[in-house]
Design a protein around this motif. Structure first.
Motif, short mmCIF file in Angstrom:
data_model
loop_
_atom_site.label_atom_id
_atom_site.label_comp_id
_atom_site.label_asym_id
_atom_site.label_seq_id
_atom_site.Cartn_x
_atom_site.Cartn_y
_atom_site.Cartn_z
N ASN A 20 2.66 1.25 11.41
CA ASN A 20 1.25 1.48 11.10
C ASN A 20 1.06 2.46 9.96
O ASN A 20 0.02 3.07 9.85
N ILE A 140 -2.97 1.42 2.36
CA ILE A 140 -2.64 0.02 2.68
C ILE A 140 -1.23 -0.31 2.19
O ILE A 140 -0.46 -0.98 2.88
N ARG A 143 1.45 1.21 4.62
CA ARG A 143 1.48 0.72 5.99
C ARG A 143 2.53 -0.38 6.12
O ARG A 143 2.76 -1.13 5.20
N TRP A 145 3.95 -3.98 7.08
CA TRP A 145 3.35 -5.32 7.16
C TRP A 145 4.43 -6.33 7.54
O TRP A 145 5.57 -6.21 7.08
N LEU A 172 -1.69 -9.86 1.17
CA LEU A 172 -0.46 -9.59 1.91
C LEU A 172 0.57 -10.65 1.55
O LEU A 172 0.27 -11.84 1.55
N SER A 176 4.57 -6.68 2.10
CA SER A 176 3.85 -5.64 1.36
C SER A 176 2.39 -6.06 1.20
O SER A 176 2.03 -7.21 1.45
N ALA A 177 1.58 -5.12 0.79
CA ALA A 177 0.15 -5.37 0.66
C ALA A 177 -0.42 -4.67 -0.55
O ALA A 177 0.08 -3.61 -0.97
#
Length: 187
Positions: A20, A140, A143, A145, A172, A176-177
């Protein structure tokens, strides 16, 4: 074993990123939290190896008899480490029938419910202050993913002044994002 804060903090930071996003706590946080909550800290490591697990807890006496435990941190680098930590927690000499896990510092290990089958386990959430994300794209990006997820989502995020909403595109791909502002009407 005595806790080595840098080693434990590094473990927590690395593990949080996988589920997270890393938790960037101020340097004073660990000592303040331990004193404020009267935490007992256990570090799990094989001799000569880095910390593989971190468990912080406090206990409180029930009105009638027995104890309950409240787990504030439960960080394990692997499933075997998590199992060892749960075995330790299940045999902890507090006579605890109830073990409460604080959310916010607890990755979603699937073995948590099964590893403490003789205890009543609960989870609760508590936030000592409001957390404000100052850099949404970086939050983001940091975090964790899923690697098999590919999606593009349009979202609205309240602007810094709180008087409106800004539009963003969340993309996404490959674990990765990227969050980027967009001005596409309706998206």
């Amino acid at each position: 074993m005595p806790l080595r804060p840098r080693t434990a903090a590094t473990l927590q930071h690395q593990l949080a990123r996988q589920w997270n996003g890393p938790v960037h706590r101020p340097a004073w946080w660990t000592r303040w939290k331990q004193m404020k909550s009267n935490l007992t800290t256990y570090r799990f490591a094989r001799p000569g190896l880095p910390t593989a697990g971190l468990l912080t807890l406090t206990t409180k006496r029930h009105d009638r008899h027995g104890m309950s435990s409240v787990v504030h941190d439960f960080w394990a680098s692997s499933q075997p480490t998590a199992s060892a930590m749960l075995a330790f927690l299940g045999r902890h000499n507090t006579r605890a029938r109830t073990i409460t896990f604080r959310r916010g510092a607890l990755p979603p290990y699937p073995s948590l419910r099964h590893g403490l089958r003789h205890h009543r386990t609960t989870a609760e959430s508590w936030h000592p202050w409001m957390v404000r994300i100052l850099d949404a794209p970086e939050a983001i990006r940091l975090r964790g993913w899923p690697a098999d997820l590919t999606a593009t989502i349009h979202v609205e995020i309240e602007n810094p002044t709180g008087d409106g909403w800004d539009r963003w595109r969340l993309h996404l791909k490959n674990g990765s994002a990227e969050l980027a502002p967009t001005s596409i009407p309706g998206k």
